[in-house]
Design an enzyme around this catalytic site. Sequence first.
Site, PDB file in Angstrom:
ATOM      1  N   GLU A   1      55.458  -7.484   5.170  1.00  0.00           N
ATOM      2  CA  GLU A   1      55.190  -7.701   3.758  1.00  0.00           C
ATOM      3  C   GLU A   1      54.190  -6.616   3.345  1.00  0.00           C
ATOM      4  O   GLU A   1      53.154  -6.452   3.997  1.00  0.00           O
ATOM      5  CB  GLU A   1      54.572  -9.089   3.545  1.00  0.00           C
ATOM      6  CG  GLU A   1      54.395  -9.367   2.075  1.00  0.00           C
ATOM      7  CD  GLU A   1      53.772 -10.723   1.773  1.00  0.00           C
ATOM      8  OE1 GLU A   1      53.573 -11.534   2.693  1.00  0.00           O
ATOM      9  OE2 GLU A   1      53.463 -10.940   0.586  1.00  0.00           O
TER      10      GLU A   1
ATOM     11  N   ARG B   1      52.475 -14.349  19.111  1.00  0.00           N
ATOM     12  CA  ARG B   1      51.847 -13.202  18.462  1.00  0.00           C
ATOM     13  C   ARG B   1      50.756 -12.613  19.348  1.00  0.00           C
ATOM     14  O   ARG B   1      50.218 -13.278  20.229  1.00  0.00           O
ATOM     15  CB  ARG B   1      51.318 -13.549  17.072  1.00  0.00           C
ATOM     16  CG  ARG B   1      50.444 -14.755  16.978  1.00  0.00           C
ATOM     17  CD  ARG B   1      50.145 -15.111  15.525  1.00  0.00           C
ATOM     18  NE  ARG B   1      49.379 -14.083  14.842  1.00  0.00           N
ATOM     19  CZ  ARG B   1      49.699 -13.611  13.641  1.00  0.00           C
ATOM     20  NH1 ARG B   1      50.756 -14.041  13.006  1.00  0.00           N
ATOM     21  NH2 ARG B   1      48.942 -12.705  13.076  1.00  0.00           N
TER      22      ARG B   1
ATOM     23  N   LYS C   1      45.793  -9.860   8.288  1.00  0.00           N
ATOM     24  CA  LYS C   1      45.689  -8.910   7.173  1.00  0.00           C
ATOM     25  C   LYS C   1      44.685  -9.392   6.131  1.00  0.00           C
ATOM     26  O   LYS C   1      43.938  -8.607   5.572  1.00  0.00           O
ATOM     27  CB  LYS C   1      47.054  -8.769   6.507  1.00  0.00           C
ATOM     28  CG  LYS C   1      47.839  -7.592   7.011  1.00  0.00           C
ATOM     29  CD  LYS C   1      49.089  -7.402   6.186  1.00  0.00           C
ATOM     30  CE  LYS C   1      50.247  -8.150   6.773  1.00  0.00           C
ATOM     31  NZ  LYS C   1      51.505  -8.012   6.052  1.00  0.00           N
TER      32      LYS C   1
HETATM   33  P1  ATP Z   1      49.160 -11.303   8.922  1.00  0.00           P
HETATM   34  O1  ATP Z   1      48.937 -12.703   9.392  1.00  0.00           O
HETATM   35  O2  ATP Z   1      48.276 -10.304   9.558  1.00  0.00           O
HETATM   36  O3  ATP Z   1      49.193 -11.162   7.436  1.00  0.00           O
HETATM   37  P2  ATP Z   1      51.962 -11.414   8.810  1.00  0.00           P
HETATM   38  O4  ATP Z   1      52.841 -12.041   9.807  1.00  0.00           O
HETATM   39  O5  ATP Z   1      51.767 -12.210   7.615  1.00  0.00           O
HETATM   40  O6  ATP Z   1      50.602 -10.960   9.458  1.00  0.00           O
HETATM   41  P3  ATP Z   1      53.972  -9.556   8.072  1.00  0.00           P
HETATM   42  O7  ATP Z   1      53.869  -8.329   7.256  1.00  0.00           O
HETATM   43  O8  ATP Z   1      54.758 -10.681   7.548  1.00  0.00           O
HETATM   44  O9  ATP Z   1      52.496 -10.008   8.369  1.00  0.00           O
HETATM   45  O10 ATP Z   1      54.454  -9.194   9.542  1.00  0.00           O
HETATM   46  C1  ATP Z   1      55.553  -8.373   9.827  1.00  0.00           C
HETATM   47  C2  ATP Z   1      56.063  -8.688  11.198  1.00  0.00           C
HETATM   48  O11 ATP Z   1      55.031  -8.490  12.158  1.00  0.00           O
HETATM   49  C3  ATP Z   1      56.498 -10.135  11.305  1.00  0.00           C
HETATM   50  O12 ATP Z   1      57.742 -10.182  11.986  1.00  0.00           O
HETATM   51  C4  ATP Z   1      55.416 -10.780  12.105  1.00  0.00           C
HETATM   52  O13 ATP Z   1      55.924 -11.843  12.851  1.00  0.00           O
HETATM   53  C5  ATP Z   1      54.908  -9.631  12.973  1.00  0.00           C
HETATM   54  N1  ATP Z   1      53.509  -9.833  13.340  1.00  0.00           N
HETATM   55  C6  ATP Z   1      52.473 -10.050  12.508  1.00  0.00           C
HETATM   56  N2  ATP Z   1      51.336 -10.244  13.192  1.00  0.00           N
HETATM   57  C7  ATP Z   1      51.650 -10.136  14.516  1.00  0.00           C
HETATM   58  C8  ATP Z   1      50.919 -10.245  15.730  1.00  0.00           C
HETATM   59  N3  ATP Z   1      49.614 -10.493  15.751  1.00  0.00           N
HETATM   60  N4  ATP Z   1      51.588 -10.080  16.892  1.00  0.00           N
HETATM   61  C9  ATP Z   1      52.897  -9.812  16.903  1.00  0.00           C
HETATM   62  N5  ATP Z   1      53.650  -9.704  15.794  1.00  0.00           N
HETATM   63  C10 ATP Z   1      53.051  -9.861  14.603  1.00  0.00           C
HETATM   64 MG    MG Z   2      54.131 -12.848   7.092  1.00  0.00          MG
END
Ligand code: ATP
Ligand code: MG
Length: 556
Positions: free
Chosen positions: A36, A262, A272
Amino acid sequence: MNTNTTDKPHNFIEKIINDDLVNKTVSQIKTRFPPEPNGYLHIGHAKSICINFGLAQDFGGTCNLRFDDTNPVKEDIEYVESIKKDVQWLGFQWDGDIRFTSQYFDQLHDWAVELIKQSKAYVCDLTQEEGRELRGTLKEPGQNSPYRDRSVAENLSLFAKMRAGDFAEGHCSLRAKIAMNSPNIQLRDPVIYRIKHVSHHQTGDTWCIYPSYDFAHGQSDAIEEITHSICTLEFAEHRPLYNWFIENLPVPATPHQYEFSRLNVNYTITSKRKLKLLVDENHVEGWDDPRMPTISGLRRRGFTPESIRTFAKMTGVTKVDGIADVSMLEYAIREDLNENATRAMCVLHPLKVTLTNYPSDKTEILSAAGHPNRDDMGTRSLPFDSELLIDQEDFREAANKKYKRLVIGKRVRLRNAYIIEADEAIKNDQGEIIEVRARIIEDTVGKNPADGIKAKGVIHWVSAKNHVDCDVHLYDRLFTDEAPDAGGKDFLECINPNSLEVVQGCKAEVGLANATEEDYFQFEREGYFKKDEAHSSVDKLVFNRTIGLRDTWDKK
Ligand code: ATP
Ligand code: MG
């Protein structure tokens, strides 16, 4: 078609893919990385990138980069650009053009209408708060919304009005009609469209209703014919909903979702939202501050793509949540840079050494290896003359035998140059040593002295006349606490007040004037360094210390 199977899957996802290829359930795999664009990517995302693009590479498939841009309120084109850069820097290339979920808004809208027509979606006038109250809990089933039994015709008309902008934000939403008594809360009539009177970075003002993540994600996977939709464990609970949409809509493909745990790293934050707070409240210089666990921060700090890929591999792909030790990442970068960084000399706290037996008008150009074990890394030229600079730490008037540096009456080797012997320390009025007088021992470049009196230690140096000025930024971990955001802790209170030390007035060997973004250095005896592009100017270079030569954190 290029499809690879393997005899040795490394983890459960590889095993699933391998079986699918062997059984011909799929002929070629297609994965996607779906960020995102609401922030810069961090080390956790790097792992997801390595998994998704890595699987496509290893199994002869392709991987899409898709921006999951269903929430225009928090998204920005700046993030889109940074994410593209990060993915490519890590060494991966997406298949074809980049994609945006927003490209599918028309199709998603039509599928929402399709669900209404099938009596599987309805417009609900409950407020978010009321909706939440009727949702039930893990122990209690939810209750039906009073709007659940609206006719198809009424729902079609209301949804058209939502789309046309006739309602205020929050006035109503479109919900899937699944089961309010499902043990899985995700299936209790989830919202699939919300009203948001907000411009979108890709679609402008075309839309005032936006699909939910759950409604958009699986369908976007289907449109792109993704075979293996890999995400993190928190989405396991959403999988039945993911499948429900796929089963109930005339989608062109049937993707499957698989979840892995994760990546969490100690002494670090991988959220983020929290990283954005550090930026917004100026606790750091920006998203790419070299102390940030963002990919852009790690890049600026001097981490290599290779080291991050290695770290991602080291942490494995499992279904068990855990916390990786940041020292594994530090190990990965040390290993890489030890092998690949160009050697250089830089004096952080200069002390002048005058060589009394070396002609004051003479300059010799000595040669040094770019890397001790790698001829392919060429040689460096080191101007040597009668006035040199060494580090203040490398001289004492008197010392015991353990101190293998320069001491009055003793010898030390200048790295890549002569052996010298110190005669005298000159002090200022405050009694501080401001100069050392010493002599070279003739004919000792690359050789031991003829008189047989060897030097015990080796120190680094630069010419006092021929060098480049620079500042050096020494970094430490950004948080003093191993788990800065665990158990309701305020991570802002765990910020390490000494995470940045700026050392001004450093003196580096002349070749460093030409350092570029591609260069990685080992400053001998000081650590691994990279030029800071943001802070360097024509007048002054700035180098970031990526990491020290050895792990010293536990010994503090
Ligand atoms: P955040 O919690 O930091 O905002 P998010 O999952 O909301 O992370 P996205 O932009 O939706 O952020 O993530 C893109 C991809 O990266 C998704 O498939 C998510 O599952 C993966 N991802 C995010 N954080 C991690 C992590 N700590 N370890 C492994 N994969 C991750
Ligand atoms: Mg997300």
